[in-house]
Design an enzyme around this catalytic site. Structure first.
Site, mmCIF file in Angstrom:
data_model
loop_
_atom_site.group_PDB
_atom_site.id
_atom_site.type_symbol
_atom_site.label_atom_id
_atom_site.label_comp_id
_atom_site.label_asym_id
_atom_site.label_seq_id
_atom_site.Cartn_x
_atom_site.Cartn_y
_atom_site.Cartn_z
ATOM 1 C CB CYS A 1 -0.960 0.002 1.193
ATOM 2 S SG CYS A 1 -0.128 0.053 2.817
ATOM 3 C CG HIS B 1 -4.141 0.887 4.281
ATOM 4 N ND1 HIS B 1 -3.718 0.036 3.273
ATOM 5 C CD2 HIS B 1 -5.029 1.734 3.700
ATOM 6 C CE1 HIS B 1 -4.322 0.361 2.140
ATOM 7 N NE2 HIS B 1 -5.110 1.393 2.367
ATOM 8 C CG ASP C 1 -6.682 2.187 -0.762
ATOM 9 O OD1 ASP C 1 -5.700 1.693 -1.350
ATOM 10 O OD2 ASP C 1 -6.899 2.011 0.450
#
Length: 260
Positions: free
Chosen positions: A70, A110, A125
């Site tokens: 991420c 994250h 995202d």
């Protein structure tokens, strides 16, 4: 504008080099990125991580054609959106484990993007594995629906943050589940702030990404996930899982991800 970053990222995901990207194009950008940039932990497994900088991200993801986790994929996307004139910032969130019904105990692992357009803030995202919304999700609670499922963000009052990202992945989730909680008030000043996050994921004994190699990406029909012991595909709602050994792993890695 950083022409190298802009042009190379467009080339990496297959987006036209001469098209000015507007807000309405973002869904296409996110979908193209999800199907070309894999979610993977190879650098961590190889103990070959580098500091998070614009140049290192550019070299890894768009020059060498690798993927990332991420904090790498979303950082690269953030820099690309910034170069194309979007009002974006980054923040961190705490992932929720829907099997144990607990938040991860190692903190805000994250990294995600917040984009403001015409007075409205959206979550963007492209680095949450197979749970990608493939479109900007407004922080209003409105449900958005894409080829990958349904997604929404709801206000919350939590020690982990002030918003909940909730998902219902197509063919997989019958009910809403919590993906992560993030804090819209705790913004990062630069991608280099994510070095601490990378260190947590790479070194912490409770990290799920420093145990076994993993690579996955979305496809036109669903998704594919490869580890050193299994290959799982979702095609139009049907899951197929194959137990594999070392030779088959290398074969599938080259065939489906172009890696050796």
């Amino acid at each position: 504008m950083n022409e190298q970053l802009n042009e190379l990222f467009r080339s990496r995901i297959g987006f036209p080099a001469d098209h000015k990207i507007n807000f309405e194009d973002l869904s296409l950008v996110l979908e193209m990125a999800a199907k070309t940039i894999p979610f993977e932990n190879f650098r961590i497994m190889e103990r070959n991580t580098q500091t998070i900088t614009k140049q290192n991200l550019l070299d890894k993801i768009v020059v060498k054609g690798e993927g990332g986790l991420c904090y790498e994929i979303n950082s690269m996307l953030y820099l690309f959106l910034l170069e194309n004139g979007f009002n974006v910032v980054m923040t961190r969130g705490v992932v929720f484990n829907n099997e144990t019904k607990e938040f991860t105990s190692i903190g805000r692992t994250h990294a995600t993007i917040l984009l403001t357009y015409e007075g409205q803030t959206y979550l963007v995202d492209s680095g949450f594995g197979g749970n990608l919304p493939l479109t900007p999700v407004p922080l209003t609670g409105e449900i958005v629906q894409t080829s990958n499922g349904e997604f929404r963000i709801r206000k919350t009052d939590s020690e982990h943050g002030d918003y909940r990202f909730e998902i219902k992945v197509k063919h997989k989730d019958a009910d809403w589940k919590l993906g992560y909680v993030f804090d819209s008030r705790m913004l990062l000043s630069d991608v280099t702030d994510l070095d601490e996050l990378q260190q947590l994921i790479a070194e912490h004994e409770l990290s799920v990404f420093n145990k076994d190699p993993l690579i996955m990406k979305l496809t036109e029909e669903g998704s594919m996930t490869l580890t050193d012991h299994s290959f799982t595909t979702w095609e139009n709602g049907t899951m197929t899982k194959e137990e594999i050994g070392e030779a088959r792993y290398k074969e599938l890695l080259k065939q489906h991800f172009g890696r050796t």
